[in-house]
Design a protein around this motif. Structure first.
Motif, short mmCIF file in Angstrom:
data_model
loop_
_atom_site.label_atom_id
_atom_site.label_comp_id
_atom_site.label_asym_id
_atom_site.label_seq_id
_atom_site.Cartn_x
_atom_site.Cartn_y
_atom_site.Cartn_z
N THR A 124 -48.13 -29.99 -3.22
CA THR A 124 -48.07 -30.36 -1.80
C THR A 124 -47.04 -29.50 -1.06
O THR A 124 -47.30 -28.98 0.03
CB THR A 124 -47.72 -31.86 -1.67
N LEU B 141 -47.56 -26.32 1.89
CA LEU B 141 -46.84 -26.17 3.16
C LEU B 141 -46.33 -24.73 3.31
O LEU B 141 -46.35 -24.15 4.40
CB LEU B 141 -45.65 -27.14 3.21
N SER C 273 -49.50 -22.16 3.62
CA SER C 273 -50.24 -22.29 4.89
C SER C 273 -49.42 -21.77 6.07
O SER C 273 -49.93 -21.63 7.17
CB SER C 273 -50.61 -23.75 5.13
N GLN D 49 -47.05 -23.38 7.53
CA GLN D 49 -46.75 -24.42 8.51
C GLN D 49 -45.31 -24.95 8.42
O GLN D 49 -44.91 -25.78 9.22
CB GLN D 49 -47.77 -25.56 8.44
N ASP E 61 -42.96 -33.01 7.64
CA ASP E 61 -44.38 -32.84 7.29
C ASP E 61 -44.93 -34.10 6.61
O ASP E 61 -45.83 -34.01 5.77
CB ASP E 61 -44.54 -31.63 6.36
N PHE F 209 -48.88 -34.82 6.45
CA PHE F 209 -49.57 -33.88 5.56
C PHE F 209 -49.27 -34.21 4.10
O PHE F 209 -50.17 -34.26 3.24
CB PHE F 209 -49.13 -32.44 5.87
N GLU G 222 -50.93 -37.42 2.72
CA GLU G 222 -52.37 -37.22 2.53
C GLU G 222 -52.63 -36.37 1.28
O GLU G 222 -53.47 -36.70 0.45
CB GLU G 222 -52.96 -36.55 3.79
N ARG G 223 -51.88 -35.28 1.13
CA ARG G 223 -52.11 -34.34 0.02
C ARG G 223 -51.74 -34.97 -1.32
O ARG G 223 -52.34 -34.63 -2.34
CB ARG G 223 -51.33 -33.05 0.27
#
Length: 352
Positions: free
Chosen positions: A70, A74, A77, A79, A108, A111, A114-115
């Protein structure tokens, strides 16, 4: 949340840290160790991890690798530039690294929560180094073209093993390829045999599309951030899979196997295979799968042989076992052992 539960989870992170160190990823080992020592339940992400209800171990929900994957997602990506600044190739001290991880858990949060629900997928291409000698053995013993059926195929990168080139000790195999596999090799060379592939197919509960940017990101995120050679090799294999239009079917392993095994196919050898995947099936499904394959084996003939080739953990301390079962005889042999990431292969062969 009980202290007992969080302590059990911390211990699972420390076990994963040791495994990562053994598999050549000091950065992921360090990350898992820091999480074991410093993670608190003051953020929703920390509380989710420390209160995890399932089996946190690598053979269960692989919780430490979920968290590592996870965080790596991050970084890859783009982000979270603050987190990227503490990731390889950058070198920082433990306090700086952990401060950035804690900040990411807050910034984050959506995100990460969810991940964390997704199980890690490691479509490790180098595992094909353990498979090729097995396929050569099957081809040599049966003298027939092969039908390939891979269970837990992820993005299908080990379904295109014949498109890679290999250096196994002094034994060379395959045409020039963007993916060259050269594990540390011990033992005799594998048998020389002509390989013809009549058909290939794979299934996965959550197949990844080699052509999808999102799916590529997911796959790269589960490769350890300080192992650039693995990232590069996977990128090359994904390109090859995209060019060939390779697709893995979304299906439950048992339903899929039942369909694949229904029709005997005279003149070809049907090979069921899997690498570090069978262990993740729930016990009841595993038992169903074993019974299904054994039933199909009982129907196999010399004209339509069935083989099962597997690279799976067997509880022994060194690597995973390369096992081969051949029907109609149903004989099973351990034909070698290999590192979980295919860095080395200790080959024994069928003819001991």
């Amino acid at each position: 949340m009980s202290n007992d539960r969080s302590e059990l989870i911390r211990q699972s992170f420390l076990r994963q840290a040791k495994a990562c160190a053994d598999l050549g990823s000091p950065f992921t080992a360090r990350l898992c160790t820091l999480a074991a020592e410093r993670l608190t339940d003051t953020t929703p992400v920390g509380a989710t991890v420390l209160g995890w209800p399932g089996n946190p171990d690598g053979t269960g929900d692989a919780l430490a690798l979920r968290l590592a994957g996870t965080l790596h997602a991050l970084v890859r990506s783009g982000q979270d530039s603050t987190l990227s600044a503490v990731y390889p190739p950058n070198a920082v001290d433990d306090n700086t690294l952990w401060a950035a991880v804690e900040a990411a858990m807050r910034r984050d949060e959506a995100f990460m929560l969810e991940r964390l629900k997704s199980a890690p997928q490691t479509n490790e291409v180098r595992r094909s180094s353990a498979l090729l000698p097995g396929f050569l053995t099957i081809a040599a013993l049966t003298g027939k073209p092969l039908i390939l059926s891979e269970v837990g195929a992820s993005a299908g990168l080990n379904l295109q093993w014949d498109r890679y080139s290999y250096q196994l000790g002094n034994f060379r195999w395959g045409k020039a390829s963007a993916v060259e596999l050269a594990p540390r090799w011990e033992g005799p060379p594998p048998p020389k045999a002509a390989i013809e592939i009549a058909e290939r197919a794979g299934c996965d509960l959550n197949p990844l599309d080699p052509a999808s940017e999102d799916d590529r990101l997911r796959l790269f995120s589960y490769i350890w951030a300080d192992q650039q050679d693995r990232l590069d090799r996977t990128a090359a294999a994904l390109e090859m899979a995209t060019e060939s239009g390779l697709k893995v079917e979304k299906a439950d392993a048992i339903d899929w196997l039942r369909k694949r095994l229904t029709t005997p196919r005279p003149g070809v050898a049907h090979v069921i295979y899997h690498t570090i995947a069978w262990q993740y099936l729930p016990p009841a499904l595993k038992a169903q799968g074993e019974a299904l394959i054994a039933e199909a084996g009982a129907r196999a003939t010399e004209a339509a042989p069935l083989a099962r080739l597997q690279l799976e953990a067997d509880g022994k301390p060194e690597g995973a076992a390369i096992m081969l079962t051949l029907w109609p005889t149903g004989e099973t042999r351990e034909i070698g052992r290999a590192d979980f990431h295919g860095r080395w292969v200790k080959w024994v062969g069928w003819e001991k």
